[in-house]
Design an enzyme around this catalytic site. Sequence first.
Site, PDB file in Angstrom:
ATOM      1  N   ARG A  61     -24.344  67.652 -22.650  1.00 23.29           N
ATOM      2  CA  ARG A  61     -23.322  66.673 -23.479  1.00 23.29           C
ATOM      3  C   ARG A  61     -21.975  66.601 -22.755  1.00 23.29           C
ATOM      4  O   ARG A  61     -21.107  65.602 -22.576  1.00 23.29           O
ATOM      5  CB  ARG A  61     -23.352  66.874 -24.904  1.00 23.29           C
ATOM      6  CG  ARG A  61     -25.012  66.579 -25.483  1.00 23.29           C
ATOM      7  CD  ARG A  61     -24.754  66.588 -27.004  1.00 23.29           C
ATOM      8  NE  ARG A  61     -24.363  68.012 -27.650  1.00 23.29           N
ATOM      9  CZ  ARG A  61     -25.236  68.908 -27.634  1.00 23.29           C
ATOM     10  NH1 ARG A  61     -26.629  68.739 -27.467  1.00 23.29           N
ATOM     11  NH2 ARG A  61     -25.274  70.014 -28.438  1.00 23.29           N
ATOM     12  N   LYS A 151     -12.457  57.013 -36.764  1.00 24.61           N
ATOM     13  CA  LYS A 151     -13.450  55.868 -37.013  1.00 24.61           C
ATOM     14  C   LYS A 151     -14.383  56.427 -38.136  1.00 24.61           C
ATOM     15  O   LYS A 151     -14.709  57.365 -38.213  1.00 24.61           O
ATOM     16  CB  LYS A 151     -14.024  55.810 -35.887  1.00 24.61           C
ATOM     17  CG  LYS A 151     -15.153  54.428 -35.831  1.00 24.61           C
ATOM     18  CD  LYS A 151     -16.128  54.476 -34.674  1.00 24.61           C
ATOM     19  CE  LYS A 151     -17.402  54.924 -35.191  1.00 24.61           C
ATOM     20  NZ  LYS A 151     -18.599  54.898 -34.068  1.00 24.61           N
ATOM     21  N   GLU A 192     -15.007  50.497 -39.815  1.00 21.38           N
ATOM     22  CA  GLU A 192     -16.153  50.151 -39.346  1.00 21.38           C
ATOM     23  C   GLU A 192     -17.433  49.504 -40.273  1.00 21.38           C
ATOM     24  O   GLU A 192     -18.282  50.505 -40.470  1.00 21.38           O
ATOM     25  CB  GLU A 192     -16.551  50.609 -38.135  1.00 21.38           C
ATOM     26  CG  GLU A 192     -17.912  50.055 -37.330  1.00 21.38           C
ATOM     27  CD  GLU A 192     -18.479  50.967 -36.282  1.00 21.38           C
ATOM     28  OE1 GLU A 192     -18.289  52.032 -36.208  1.00 21.38           O
ATOM     29  OE2 GLU A 192     -19.217  50.286 -35.620  1.00 21.38           O
ATOM     30  N   LYS A 234     -13.222  47.273 -37.102  1.00 21.40           N
ATOM     31  CA  LYS A 234     -14.290  47.265 -36.093  1.00 21.40           C
ATOM     32  C   LYS A 234     -15.413  46.797 -36.697  1.00 21.40           C
ATOM     33  O   LYS A 234     -15.955  46.985 -37.632  1.00 21.40           O
ATOM     34  CB  LYS A 234     -14.720  48.643 -35.609  1.00 21.40           C
ATOM     35  CG  LYS A 234     -15.906  48.869 -34.494  1.00 21.40           C
ATOM     36  CD  LYS A 234     -15.845  50.185 -33.848  1.00 21.40           C
ATOM     37  CE  LYS A 234     -17.025  50.282 -32.954  1.00 21.40           C
ATOM     38  NZ  LYS A 234     -16.728  51.321 -31.718  1.00 21.40           N
TER      39      LYS A 234
HETATM   40  P1  13P Z   1     -22.371  50.544 -29.954  1.00 20.27           P
HETATM   41  O1  13P Z   1     -21.249  49.719 -29.083  1.00 20.27           O
HETATM   42  O2  13P Z   1     -23.273  51.062 -28.998  1.00 20.27           O
HETATM   43  O3  13P Z   1     -23.007  49.705 -31.230  1.00 20.27           O
HETATM   44  O4  13P Z   1     -21.459  51.892 -30.340  1.00 20.27           O
HETATM   45  C1  13P Z   1     -20.151  51.258 -30.955  1.00 20.27           C
HETATM   46  C2  13P Z   1     -19.964  52.232 -32.149  1.00 20.27           C
HETATM   47  O5  13P Z   1     -18.934  53.107 -32.212  1.00 20.27           O
HETATM   48  C3  13P Z   1     -20.912  52.340 -33.314  1.00 20.27           C
HETATM   49  O6  13P Z   1     -20.337  53.200 -34.332  1.00 20.27           O
END
Ligand code: 13P
Length: 376
Positions: A61, A151, A192, A234
């Site tokens: 990772r 986030k 988000e 987001k």
């Molecule tokens: P994806 O663009 O693969 O959906 O991932 C964005 C993300 O940060 C999801 O929390």
Amino acid sequence: MSSTNVASLRRRENRVDTHALESTVAALLTPGKGILAADESFLTIEKRFDALHIPSTEENRRAYRELLFKTTGLNEFISGVILFDETIRQKSSDGVLMPELLAAQGIVPGIKVDKGTVAFANFPGEKITEGMDGLRERLAEYRKLGARFTKWRAVLSIGKSIPSHSCIEENADTLALFAALSQEAGLVPIVEPEVLMDGSHTLARCEEVTLMTLGCVFGSLLEHQVTLEHMLLKTGMVLSGSKSAEQASVAAVAEATNRCLRRAVPAAVPGIVFLSGGQSDIVATERLNAICAAGAAPWTLSFSFGRALQDAALKTWLGVTANAEAAQAALHHRAKCNSLALLGKFSANSELATSVRSEPVKTTTTSQKTELTAIH
Ligand code: 13P
């Protein structure tokens, strides 16, 4: 309000470094740049690695994230990177902490602070997000480690009679509390609420659910006194369900997405960044281009893609050191195409003009497992 209360409110306001929040927002929304989401949890990265027979060891990772962050020219198109808790503490092979590696290139380090989703009791098929316990202390630590933004992801599924109002409200309140705590810590929150594309619903149903969700989220943000100017939203694009027989055209997706966002997102919000949510990478870029090409949005539009930026790079790398450069070229290419999309200048020619993908030199086999865990 008593004079003691007014004084304590002023002290609190003074403690919040609004200048720091403003400069982070401005840096993240640099024109033509977007955010790389590299914050996959242990479970998610394992799923992505498993699909390509790459063992999900700590070292693999670390090597993979280092490869991404050391891509030459990444900072031409990427303004910020969202890290996972493990990564923000890791060092590159030459001993540099990952947030410092990014900051040295003018890329803002950020951090996913939620702890993933769990079933929402009494509401089958729905989820809430965990991670509130000790969040204030974790935020202070992340800031010390170099993070400048955060986030938190909530998910809403579309199905028969879902999402429920209870699930939307619960997630909206949690997102708002997360945003308030982040701003208090001098970190710009990326809020988000992801409406999942899984299902056979129509474009219109996705628009309806997204509108309802965003309406509730902004209501909660106001109730929690979150400063809208110091956060980013987001969100997913408005799409037909992935299993729907009728897939909306690129133009219809752009129209529905723009209409929905204009109705739901206050102009005080400086930026909206899109997640890719499982769309294939080129399709996500095409749709982003159409959304941005419509023009005259009251907010800056950008991307915060995970899979749509990384898929080609990961499939090229395969856990093999010799593939690292080709994998970086694949990431650079996708970042460049998405940057063009922000300007409404992406076309099929952009794929050809900048494509530098090369075939991986090896695939993963059992005998390579030793090499995989020893990559530096
Ligand atoms: P994806 O663009 O693969 O959906 O991932 C964005 C993300 O940060 C999801 O929390």
